[in-house]
Design an enzyme around this catalytic site. Structure first.
Site, mmCIF file in Angstrom:
data_model
loop_
_atom_site.group_PDB
_atom_site.id
_atom_site.type_symbol
_atom_site.label_atom_id
_atom_site.label_comp_id
_atom_site.label_asym_id
_atom_site.label_seq_id
_atom_site.Cartn_x
_atom_site.Cartn_y
_atom_site.Cartn_z
ATOM 1 N N LYS A 136 0.813 -1.214 0.000
ATOM 2 C CA LYS A 136 0.000 0.000 0.000
ATOM 3 C C LYS A 136 0.849 1.267 0.000
ATOM 4 O O LYS A 136 0.564 2.202 -0.732
ATOM 5 C CB LYS A 136 -0.911 -0.012 1.220
ATOM 6 C CG LYS A 136 -1.756 1.178 1.385
ATOM 7 C CD LYS A 136 -1.918 1.532 2.842
ATOM 8 C CE LYS A 136 -0.604 1.804 3.507
ATOM 9 N NZ LYS A 136 0.034 3.071 3.201
ATOM 10 N N GLN A 160 -5.571 -1.290 10.725
ATOM 11 C CA GLN A 160 -5.545 -2.669 10.247
ATOM 12 C C GLN A 160 -6.093 -3.632 11.282
ATOM 13 O O GLN A 160 -5.765 -3.543 12.456
ATOM 14 C CB GLN A 160 -4.098 -3.058 9.954
ATOM 15 C CG GLN A 160 -3.488 -2.174 8.947
ATOM 16 C CD GLN A 160 -3.151 -2.906 7.687
ATOM 17 O OE1 GLN A 160 -3.580 -4.026 7.440
ATOM 18 N NE2 GLN A 160 -2.384 -2.282 6.866
ATOM 19 N N ASP A 186 -12.351 2.345 5.017
ATOM 20 C CA ASP A 186 -12.675 0.911 5.054
ATOM 21 C C ASP A 186 -14.189 0.685 5.020
ATOM 22 O O ASP A 186 -14.644 -0.457 4.905
ATOM 23 C CB ASP A 186 -12.136 0.282 6.347
ATOM 24 C CG ASP A 186 -10.866 -0.521 6.116
ATOM 25 O OD1 ASP A 186 -10.661 -0.987 4.988
ATOM 26 O OD2 ASP A 186 -10.088 -0.680 7.078
#
Ligand SMILES: NC(=O)C1=CN([C@@H]2O[C@H](COP(=O)(O)OP(=O)(O)OC[C@H]3O[C@@H](n4cnc5c(N)ncnc54)[C@H](OP(=O)(O)O)[C@@H]3O)[C@@H](O)[C@H]2O)C=CC1
Ligand SMILES: Nc1nc(=O)c2c([nH]1)NC[C@@H]1CN(c3ccc(C(=O)N[C@@H](CCC(=O)O)C(=O)O)cc3)C=[N+]21
Ligand SMILES: [Mg+2]
Length: 300
Positions: free
Chosen positions: A54, A98, A121
């Site tokens: 990423k 995460q 997200d």
């Protein structure tokens, strides 16, 4: 028959090119550089892969990347203080914490702490609710990437039987919502599903998001079905040398490719699409925060 192997890497590159175009426009016309902050608490093999890939992609598309790696024993209060700072930082348009996080932390409370407009997200109750009620949500990156790939591969999805294996808030549930919005007949399977093999055999579209290496064998797949493998699992690879590992999905690729019509590989399938859609969501968030027109081609 052998399946058409879907090149997630190539499709991700076209999405990233679209993102880069919007980034250039934001910089040139508005003096704004979209910024993405990623927070990793402790260690998780799938998350490590994500962070590595990423960071590179974010900078390549001209956006700012902010990485925060915290030790596994980070107190909740310290994590919340960081999230509060990122919420207030005008250079940050997207925040991603995460998962999974260490057991002393609550995923639900972490998500609730993130400003919904920066929730790239799509995990906040606001975004989940917007998606479930058919409104303009920020959809979770992985399901968004899978949906874009499915449309690109199969065209109109109307009436197709779709089985999603996994019901997480991050992947399974939003995937099912997006497929439903595209008028698929959707079944969500999970660890309590009675006859998973029979359920999967009905599917024109199978999305596997479980986190169990190679658990879906080829003889569960309906001939010609489109198989999307979300799983990222690290397994020993003694053939590569002592102590070496390799990445595999939740689908047994070798047997499934003999039956499926289309299948995504791991690596090189869904993973790169997730990253491309994370960048896309960051640009979308940036435009919404600044009250600018919705970017085209970045949402489903
Ligand atoms: N490629 C990518 O870009 C991404 C990959 N991933 C990967 O995808 C996988 C899934 O991620 P995530 O959704 O977060 O995982 P979770 O662990 O949050 O959810 C897993 C789901 O699988 C279900 N499950 C577990 N065992 C079985 C079983 N034997 N049969 C049927 N269902 C089962 C669970 O059911 P129950 O609810 O009943 O417990 C749960 O709903 C992981 O490998 C993860 O690393 C995740 C995000 C992005
Ligand atoms: N809040 C949150 N959101 C997530 O979306 C999320 C998460 N937590 N935790 C971890 C999982 C996992 N995940 C991956 C994304 C891309 C690759 C990826 O780039 N995969 C490449 C790997 C190539 C390689 O380096 O070998 C591929 O599959 O081709 C992997 C894994 C996102 N996840
Ligand atoms: Mg999870």
């Amino acid at each position: 028959m052998s399946a058409d192997i879907l090149d997630g890497k190539a499709f991700a590159a076209t999405i990233r090119a679209r993102v880069a175009g919007h980034v250039t426009r934001l910089k040139d016309s508005h003096g704004i550089t979209p910024g993405l902050a990623v927070v990793l608490v402790g260690e998780d093999p799938a998350s490590e892969v994500y962070v590595r890939n990423k960071g590179i992609a974010t900078v390549e598309t001209g956006m700012n990347s902010f990485e925060h790696k915290l030790p596994a024993e980070t107190p909740e209060a310290d994590l919340y203080a960081l999230i509060d700072r990122l919420n207030a930082d005008p250079a940050v348009h997207g925040i991603l914490v995460q998962f999974p996080v260490p057991a002393h932390l609550s995923e639900r409370d972490i998500v609730a702490r993130i400003a919904p407009e920066k929730d790239v997200d799509g995990l906040s109750v606001i975004n989940a609710g917007l998606l479930a009620s058919g409104q303009n949500a920020m959809a979770s990156c992985t399901p968004l990437g899978c949906l874009m790939l499915l449309r690109e591969t199969l065209g109109d999805l109307t009436g197709k039987d779709a089985v999603v294996i996994g019901r997480s808030n991050l992947v399974g549930k939003p995937m099912a919502q997006l497929l439903l919005r595209d008028s698929c007949t959707v079944t969500i399977a999970h660890s309590r599903t009675k006859d998973l093999a029979e359920t999967v055999r009905r599917a024109d579209i199978v999305v596997a998001a479980v986190g169990r290496a190679q658990m879906v064998p080829g003889d569960w797949i309906k001939p010609g079905a489109c198989v999307i493998d979300v799983g990222i699992n690290r397994i020993p690879a003694p053939e590569k040398g002592e102590g070496k590992t390799r990445l595999v999905g939740d689908v047994d690729f070798a047997s499934a490719r003999e039956v499926a019509g289309h299948i995504t590989p791991v690596p090189g399938g869904v993973g790169p699409l997730t990253i491309a859609c994370l960048l896309a969501n960051t640009v979308t968030a940036c435009c919404r925060i600044h009250g600018l027109d919705e970017p085209e081609g970045l949402t489903a």
